[in-house]
Design a protein around this motif. Structure first.
Motif, PDB file in Angstrom:
ATOM      1  N   TYR A 110      39.401 -23.423  10.406  1.00 35.31           N
ATOM      2  CA  TYR A 110      38.006 -23.642  10.767  1.00 35.31           C
ATOM      3  C   TYR A 110      37.185 -23.966   9.529  1.00 35.31           C
ATOM      4  O   TYR A 110      37.387 -23.385   8.470  1.00 35.31           O
ATOM      5  CB  TYR A 110      37.404 -22.374  11.406  1.00 35.31           C
ATOM      6  N   GLU A 111      36.226 -24.847   9.707  1.00 36.40           N
ATOM      7  CA  GLU A 111      35.191 -25.075   8.711  1.00 36.40           C
ATOM      8  C   GLU A 111      34.069 -24.092   9.029  1.00 36.40           C
ATOM      9  O   GLU A 111      33.800 -23.796  10.200  1.00 36.40           O
ATOM     10  CB  GLU A 111      34.686 -26.517   8.833  1.00 36.40           C
ATOM     11  N   VAL A 112      33.417 -23.587   8.004  1.00 41.92           N
ATOM     12  CA  VAL A 112      32.324 -22.642   8.201  1.00 41.92           C
ATOM     13  C   VAL A 112      31.013 -23.328   7.836  1.00 41.92           C
ATOM     14  O   VAL A 112      30.866 -23.871   6.736  1.00 41.92           O
ATOM     15  CB  VAL A 112      32.515 -21.374   7.331  1.00 41.92           C
ATOM     16  N   ARG A 113      30.077 -23.314   8.790  1.00 44.08           N
ATOM     17  CA  ARG A 113      28.723 -23.800   8.509  1.00 44.08           C
ATOM     18  C   ARG A 113      27.775 -23.306   9.595  1.00 44.08           C
ATOM     19  O   ARG A 113      28.197 -23.003  10.712  1.00 44.08           O
ATOM     20  CB  ARG A 113      28.683 -25.317   8.369  1.00 44.08           C
ATOM     21  N   ASP A 114      26.529 -23.214   9.236  1.00 42.87           N
ATOM     22  CA  ASP A 114      25.487 -22.806  10.187  1.00 42.87           C
ATOM     23  C   ASP A 114      25.830 -21.498  10.900  1.00 42.87           C
ATOM     24  O   ASP A 114      25.537 -21.325  12.085  1.00 42.87           O
ATOM     25  CB  ASP A 114      25.233 -23.913  11.217  1.00 42.87           C
ATOM     26  N   GLY A 115      26.483 -20.569  10.175  1.00 39.91           N
ATOM     27  CA  GLY A 115      26.777 -19.255  10.730  1.00 39.91           C
ATOM     28  C   GLY A 115      27.828 -19.244  11.823  1.00 39.91           C
ATOM     29  O   GLY A 115      27.818 -18.342  12.673  1.00 39.91           O
ATOM     30  N   ALA A 116      28.731 -20.224  11.812  1.00 38.90           N
ATOM     31  CA  ALA A 116      29.756 -20.290  12.857  1.00 38.90           C
ATOM     32  C   ALA A 116      30.995 -20.998  12.317  1.00 38.90           C
ATOM     33  O   ALA A 116      30.995 -21.531  11.209  1.00 38.90           O
ATOM     34  CB  ALA A 116      29.215 -21.041  14.080  1.00 38.90           C
ATOM     35  N   ALA A 161      40.062 -18.018   6.498  1.00 38.24           N
ATOM     36  CA  ALA A 161      41.329 -17.984   5.754  1.00 38.24           C
ATOM     37  C   ALA A 161      42.318 -17.035   6.426  1.00 38.24           C
ATOM     38  O   ALA A 161      43.524 -17.311   6.471  1.00 38.24           O
ATOM     39  CB  ALA A 161      41.081 -17.579   4.307  1.00 38.24           C
ATOM     40  N   ALA A 162      41.830 -15.930   6.972  1.00 37.88           N
ATOM     41  CA  ALA A 162      42.704 -14.976   7.653  1.00 37.88           C
ATOM     42  C   ALA A 162      43.308 -15.591   8.926  1.00 37.88           C
ATOM     43  O   ALA A 162      44.467 -15.326   9.251  1.00 37.88           O
ATOM     44  CB  ALA A 162      41.936 -13.696   7.986  1.00 37.88           C
ATOM     45  N   TYR A 163      42.536 -16.408   9.636  1.00 35.58           N
ATOM     46  CA  TYR A 163      43.070 -17.099  10.816  1.00 35.58           C
ATOM     47  C   TYR A 163      44.214 -18.029  10.422  1.00 35.58           C
ATOM     48  O   TYR A 163      45.257 -18.067  11.078  1.00 35.58           O
ATOM     49  CB  TYR A 163      41.980 -17.901  11.529  1.00 35.58           C
ATOM     50  N   VAL A 164      44.021 -18.806   9.348  1.00 28.95           N
ATOM     51  CA  VAL A 164      45.071 -19.729   8.896  1.00 28.95           C
ATOM     52  C   VAL A 164      46.308 -18.948   8.458  1.00 28.95           C
ATOM     53  O   VAL A 164      47.433 -19.319   8.788  1.00 28.95           O
ATOM     54  CB  VAL A 164      44.558 -20.648   7.761  1.00 28.95           C
ATOM     55  N   VAL A 211      30.045  -7.630  18.062  1.00 26.66           N
ATOM     56  CA  VAL A 211      28.847  -7.950  17.286  1.00 26.66           C
ATOM     57  C   VAL A 211      28.999  -9.354  16.706  1.00 26.66           C
ATOM     58  O   VAL A 211      30.019  -9.656  16.073  1.00 26.66           O
ATOM     59  CB  VAL A 211      28.659  -6.908  16.157  1.00 26.66           C
ATOM     60  N   PRO A 212      27.997 -10.224  16.888  1.00 25.93           N
ATOM     61  CA  PRO A 212      28.089 -11.566  16.303  1.00 25.93           C
ATOM     62  C   PRO A 212      28.192 -11.491  14.784  1.00 25.93           C
ATOM     63  O   PRO A 212      27.524 -10.674  14.143  1.00 25.93           O
ATOM     64  CB  PRO A 212      26.771 -12.237  16.715  1.00 25.93           C
ATOM     65  N   LEU A 213      29.022 -12.345  14.216  1.00 27.89           N
ATOM     66  CA  LEU A 213      29.208 -12.402  12.771  1.00 27.89           C
ATOM     67  C   LEU A 213      28.746 -13.785  12.318  1.00 27.89           C
ATOM     68  O   LEU A 213      29.298 -14.801  12.766  1.00 27.89           O
ATOM     69  CB  LEU A 213      30.684 -12.184  12.430  1.00 27.89           C
ATOM     70  N   LEU A 230      32.550 -15.155   7.019  1.00 30.90           N
ATOM     71  CA  LEU A 230      33.219 -16.117   7.894  1.00 30.90           C
ATOM     72  C   LEU A 230      34.262 -16.915   7.129  1.00 30.90           C
ATOM     73  O   LEU A 230      35.329 -17.223   7.670  1.00 30.90           O
ATOM     74  CB  LEU A 230      32.200 -17.061   8.536  1.00 30.90           C
ATOM     75  N   GLY A 231      33.984 -17.247   5.865  1.00 34.69           N
ATOM     76  CA  GLY A 231      34.963 -17.974   5.058  1.00 34.69           C
ATOM     77  C   GLY A 231      36.231 -17.177   4.861  1.00 34.69           C
ATOM     78  O   GLY A 231      37.346 -17.711   4.990  1.00 34.69           O
ATOM     79  N   ALA A 232      36.087 -15.892   4.553  1.00 34.83           N
ATOM     80  CA  ALA A 232      37.257 -15.028   4.389  1.00 34.83           C
ATOM     81  C   ALA A 232      38.006 -14.895   5.715  1.00 34.83           C
ATOM     82  O   ALA A 232      39.244 -14.895   5.754  1.00 34.83           O
ATOM     83  CB  ALA A 232      36.837 -13.658   3.870  1.00 34.83           C
TER      84      ALA A 232
END
Length: 171
Positions: free
Chosen positions: A129-135, A117-120, A104-106, A112-114
């Protein structure tokens, strides 16, 4: 968004006599720690497609990303059913895990911000990743994020050989 506790069962047809069902908590620990997953999706013409991805277990689901127009994203436009697998490439030791569900697209930027942080936390600063425009955005590229909440999952132990199935009922 909380997942349910799955029904857990050992499939005795594929398990040695001394095998026991693996708990979902143990499986989640392994999903959280796994660095590499194989994503299986279906091409528009029905042929299978498999590719390696990094993924993060977060809020009861596996998350992965892909660029717009990449093969996996094109596949998901027509069929969101996927399988993610991870494990060891050995016959007599380790674990293998299989997670089936819908990708499912998120796009919610707080979530996405949380997740960013989990990826890092899992993969280090190279995966920031920077979060903007839903991606996600990284290295100047846009990445779409997908969440797979398990519908059914399988765990395969090898000492002793055992197959556990987890079936989820969503509330």
């Amino acid at each position: 968004m909380a997942g349910s506790t799955p029904r857990t069962e050992l499939d005795k047809r594929y398990s040695e006599e001394e095998a026991a069902a693996t708990s979902w908590e143990q499986a989640v620990e392994r999903l959280s720690a796994a660095e590499l997953f194989w994503l299986s999706s279906v091409r528009p013409d029905g042929r299978p497609h498999v590719t390696p991805v990094v993924a993060v277990w977060h809020e009861d689901g596996l998350h992965f990303c892909t660029g717009p127009g990449e093969r996996k994203e094109l596949n998901l436009r027509g069929n969101r059913e996927v399988v993610l697998t991870t494990g060891s490439n050995t016959l007599r030791e380790g674990w293998d895990l299989v997670v089936e569900g819908e990708a499912v697209p998120l796009t919610d930027e707080d979530r996405l911000g949380a997740l960013s942080a989990a990826y890092v936390a899992k993969y280090g600063e190279d995966w920031k990743y920077e979060v903007r425009d839903g991606a996600f955005f990284g290295d100047g590229q846009r990445a779409l994020v997908f969440r797979v909440e398990p519908r059914t999952a399988f765990g395969f132990t090898k000492q002793p050989y055992g197959q556990t199935r987890w079936r989820f009922t969503r509330t």
